[in-house]
Each structure stands twice: as C-alpha cells, then as structure tokens.
Write a protein that holds these residues in place. Sequence first.
Motif, PDB file in Angstrom:
ATOM      1  N   SER A  68     -14.856 -11.822  -9.665  1.00 14.96           N
ATOM      2  CA  SER A  68     -13.648 -11.977 -10.480  1.00 14.96           C
ATOM      3  C   SER A  68     -12.398 -12.249  -9.647  1.00 14.96           C
ATOM      4  CB  SER A  68     -13.441 -10.737 -11.351  1.00 14.96           C
ATOM      5  OG  SER A  68     -13.314  -9.593 -10.523  1.00 14.96           O
ATOM      6  N   HIS A  69     -12.486 -12.066  -8.334  1.00  8.12           N
ATOM      7  CA  HIS A  69     -11.369 -12.360  -7.433  1.00  8.12           C
ATOM      8  C   HIS A  69     -11.603 -13.661  -6.663  1.00  8.12           C
ATOM      9  CE1 HIS A  69      -9.733  -8.418  -8.295  1.00  8.12           C
ATOM     10  NE2 HIS A  69     -10.934  -7.909  -8.037  1.00  8.12           N
ATOM     11  N   GLU A  70     -12.583 -14.432  -7.116  1.00  3.32           N
ATOM     12  CA  GLU A  70     -12.960 -15.712  -6.514  1.00  3.32           C
ATOM     13  C   GLU A  70     -13.427 -15.584  -5.065  1.00  3.32           C
ATOM     14  OE1 GLU A  70     -10.155 -18.857  -7.236  1.00  3.32           O
ATOM     15  OE2 GLU A  70     -10.503 -18.757  -9.395  1.00  3.32           O
ATOM     16  N   ARG A  71     -14.075 -14.473  -4.778  1.00  2.00           N
ATOM     17  CA  ARG A  71     -14.700 -14.257  -3.467  1.00  2.00           C
ATOM     18  C   ARG A  71     -16.204 -14.393  -3.622  1.00  2.00           C
ATOM     19  NH1 ARG A  71     -10.634  -9.677  -2.818  1.00  2.00           N
ATOM     20  NH2 ARG A  71     -12.155  -8.578  -4.077  1.00  2.00           N
ATOM     21  N   PRO A  72     -16.909 -14.845  -2.567  1.00  2.00           N
ATOM     22  CA  PRO A  72     -18.373 -14.955  -2.651  1.00  2.00           C
ATOM     23  C   PRO A  72     -18.997 -13.613  -3.028  1.00  2.00           C
ATOM     24  CG  PRO A  72     -17.561 -16.076  -0.712  1.00  2.00           C
ATOM     25  CD  PRO A  72     -16.387 -15.327  -1.291  1.00  2.00           C
ATOM     26  N   THR A  73     -20.020 -13.691  -3.876  1.00  2.00           N
ATOM     27  CA  THR A  73     -20.706 -12.489  -4.353  1.00  2.00           C
ATOM     28  C   THR A  73     -22.211 -12.741  -4.375  1.00  2.00           C
ATOM     29  OG1 THR A  73     -20.654 -10.787  -6.084  1.00  2.00           O
ATOM     30  CG2 THR A  73     -20.548 -13.071  -6.820  1.00  2.00           C
ATOM     31  N   PRO A  74     -23.017 -11.702  -4.185  1.00  2.00           N
ATOM     32  CA  PRO A  74     -24.475 -11.892  -4.118  1.00  2.00           C
ATOM     33  C   PRO A  74     -25.072 -12.489  -5.397  1.00  2.00           C
ATOM     34  CG  PRO A  74     -23.882  -9.750  -3.228  1.00  2.00           C
ATOM     35  CD  PRO A  74     -22.639 -10.311  -3.863  1.00  2.00           C
ATOM     36  N   VAL A  75     -26.170 -13.216  -5.191  1.00  2.00           N
ATOM     37  CA  VAL A  75     -26.900 -13.833  -6.300  1.00  2.00           C
ATOM     38  C   VAL A  75     -28.327 -13.280  -6.330  1.00  2.00           C
ATOM     39  CG1 VAL A  75     -25.550 -15.956  -6.216  1.00  2.00           C
ATOM     40  CG2 VAL A  75     -27.678 -15.815  -4.913  1.00  2.00           C
ATOM     41  N   PRO A  76     -28.988 -13.398  -7.493  1.00  2.00           N
ATOM     42  CA  PRO A  76     -30.395 -12.955  -7.567  1.00  2.00           C
ATOM     43  C   PRO A  76     -31.281 -13.778  -6.634  1.00  2.00           C
ATOM     44  CG  PRO A  76     -29.487 -13.286  -9.768  1.00  2.00           C
ATOM     45  CD  PRO A  76     -28.487 -13.850  -8.797  1.00  2.00           C
ATOM     46  N   ARG A  77     -32.378 -13.189  -6.215  1.00  2.00           N
ATOM     47  CA  ARG A  77     -33.378 -13.922  -5.430  1.00  2.00           C
ATOM     48  C   ARG A  77     -34.027 -14.981  -6.331  1.00  2.00           C
ATOM     49  NH1 ARG A  77     -34.335  -8.582  -4.081  1.00  2.00           N
ATOM     50  NH2 ARG A  77     -36.089  -8.512  -5.505  1.00  2.00           N
ATOM     51  N   LEU A  78     -34.573 -15.987  -5.703  1.00  2.00           N
ATOM     52  CA  LEU A  78     -35.283 -17.039  -6.419  1.00  2.00           C
ATOM     53  C   LEU A  78     -36.774 -16.850  -6.193  1.00  2.00           C
ATOM     54  CD1 LEU A  78     -34.979 -19.652  -8.100  1.00  2.00           C
ATOM     55  CD2 LEU A  78     -35.057 -20.903  -5.932  1.00  2.00           C
ATOM     56  N   VAL A  79     -37.547 -16.938  -7.260  1.00  2.00           N
ATOM     57  CA  VAL A  79     -38.991 -16.776  -7.178  1.00  2.00           C
ATOM     58  C   VAL A  79     -39.658 -18.131  -7.412  1.00  2.00           C
ATOM     59  CG1 VAL A  79     -40.998 -15.583  -8.121  1.00  2.00           C
ATOM     60  CG2 VAL A  79     -38.780 -14.425  -8.066  1.00  2.00           C
ATOM     61  N   PRO A  80     -40.025 -18.835  -6.332  1.00  2.00           N
ATOM     62  CA  PRO A  80     -40.759 -20.089  -6.514  1.00  2.00           C
ATOM     63  C   PRO A  80     -42.198 -19.783  -6.942  1.00  2.00           C
ATOM     64  CG  PRO A  80     -40.324 -19.683  -4.174  1.00  2.00           C
ATOM     65  CD  PRO A  80     -39.749 -18.537  -4.934  1.00  2.00           C
ATOM     66  N   GLU A  81     -42.663 -20.460  -7.998  1.00  2.00           N
ATOM     67  CA  GLU A  81     -43.990 -20.153  -8.549  1.00  2.00           C
ATOM     68  C   GLU A  81     -45.030 -21.237  -8.301  1.00  2.00           C
ATOM     69  OE1 GLU A  81     -43.230 -17.421 -12.343  1.00  2.00           O
ATOM     70  OE2 GLU A  81     -42.400 -19.439 -12.581  1.00  2.00           O
ATOM     71  N   THR A  82     -44.601 -22.492  -8.232  1.00  2.00           N
ATOM     72  CA  THR A  82     -45.565 -23.582  -8.071  1.00  2.00           C
ATOM     73  C   THR A  82     -45.579 -24.041  -6.615  1.00  2.00           C
ATOM     74  OG1 THR A  82     -43.960 -25.354  -8.474  1.00  2.00           O
ATOM     75  CG2 THR A  82     -45.040 -24.369 -10.432  1.00  2.00           C
ATOM     76  N   ASP A  83     -46.585 -24.832  -6.262  1.00  2.00           N
ATOM     77  CA  ASP A  83     -46.646 -25.390  -4.908  1.00  2.00           C
ATOM     78  C   ASP A  83     -45.410 -26.244  -4.630  1.00  2.00           C
ATOM     79  OD1 ASP A  83     -49.051 -24.133  -4.396  1.00  2.00           O
ATOM     80  OD2 ASP A  83     -50.267 -25.911  -4.842  1.00  2.00           O
ATOM     81  N   GLU A  84     -44.976 -27.039  -5.608  1.00  2.00           N
ATOM     82  CA  GLU A  84     -43.787 -27.879  -5.436  1.00  2.00           C
ATOM     83  C   GLU A  84     -42.548 -27.005  -5.206  1.00  2.00           C
ATOM     84  OE1 GLU A  84     -40.835 -30.871  -7.885  1.00  2.00           O
ATOM     85  OE2 GLU A  84     -42.844 -30.542  -8.685  1.00  2.00           O
ATOM     86  N   GLU A  85     -42.399 -25.932  -5.974  1.00  2.00           N
ATOM     87  CA  GLU A  85     -41.252 -25.037  -5.805  1.00  2.00           C
ATOM     88  C   GLU A  85     -41.277 -24.351  -4.442  1.00  2.00           C
ATOM     89  OE1 GLU A  85     -40.789 -24.030 -10.583  1.00  2.00           O
ATOM     90  OE2 GLU A  85     -41.480 -22.458  -9.209  1.00  2.00           O
ATOM     91  N   ARG A  86     -42.458 -23.964  -3.984  1.00  2.00           N
ATOM     92  CA  ARG A  86     -42.565 -23.330  -2.661  1.00  2.00           C
ATOM     93  C   ARG A  86     -42.237 -24.333  -1.549  1.00  2.00           C
ATOM     94  NH1 ARG A  86     -46.200 -20.173  -5.597  1.00  2.00           N
ATOM     95  NH2 ARG A  86     -47.934 -21.622  -5.437  1.00  2.00           N
ATOM     96  N   ALA A  87     -42.685 -25.573  -1.711  1.00  2.00           N
ATOM     97  CA  ALA A  87     -42.373 -26.610  -0.720  1.00  2.00           C
ATOM     98  C   ALA A  87     -40.868 -26.881  -0.681  1.00  2.00           C
ATOM     99  CB  ALA A  87     -43.144 -27.894  -1.037  1.00  2.00           C
TER     100      ALA A  87
END
Length: 158
Positions: free
Chosen positions: A119-138
Amino acid sequence: MENLEHRVAESRTEQIQIVMPGYTNGNGRLFGGKLVAWMDVVAAVTARRHAHRDVTTVSIDNLQFKKAAYANDTVLLIGQLTHVGVTSMEVRVEAFVERLDGSKELVNRAYFTLVALDSHERPTPVPRLVPETDEERAEWEAGARRTELRLQRRIEQF
C-alpha cells in the motif's frame, strides 16, 4: 497473503483486440508500440491475479516481432507466469493474429518482469508459483536463467 502458492493456470490471462485503422501506420501495419502497450496490460493483469496486489513493470526482455498484424486483424494476447522471485514475477506474453477460420499465427512474444507493491508502493512478497506441466517446468528453468542474466546486466550497468 492468504495463499502462499498458486498454479500457472490460476493467473493465465487472455485479451482480444481488433486492429483499428487508427492503430496502424501508413502501410496498414499495427504500430509496434500499440502492441507492446496491449501486452503490458496483459502482463500486469496476469501478475496482479497471481500476487493479489498492485504491480509495476520493471523490464521487458526478448521482445520479438515475428510477423505483422494489419488493420482489421483480430489479435489474441495470452499472458502466463513463467517464474517468480520474492517480490518479482516474470510473465510471458504472446500475441497471435487469429484468422476468421480460427487458426492462429504468432506475431510477437516478450517476457515482462513485474514487481508486486504494498500500500506504500514498496516491493512486497508474492506467492510461490507451482509449475505442473513439463512445459511449465521448462519455462520455470528458463525463467531462472533469464532472471540471473537480468541481475548480471543490472550489476554491469551501474
């Protein structure tokens, strides 16, 4: 943050545009800057869906114009997360011309890096990303390499 991880599919974004004459140059080709603006919006929506936060674009990598889009073409833009860091997200945006018969031809692809903001326009943590397919992992692995290259370029420039 209510959920600490998200799947790629949860934030995937599609947008459709029709190339109007005012978006073209004298030869009837879509202005590259107009396409990049559309792609930036798709990247931002994709990142916002993942982070559940406001975001800002910090870089665009590997912007490749492969084909032209012309007046009256339908342009399909697809954004999906490829990699995330602590506060940053990499989003691949592809632009296709979609023909009236439904066939699609890739006209552009770029990788956008966006940062989630508090809310103060400073960088803030984001959720992890879960790649599920071979294409997403690549894409995840390639995204990790692109992130390293971005960091190296930033250090070398300053």
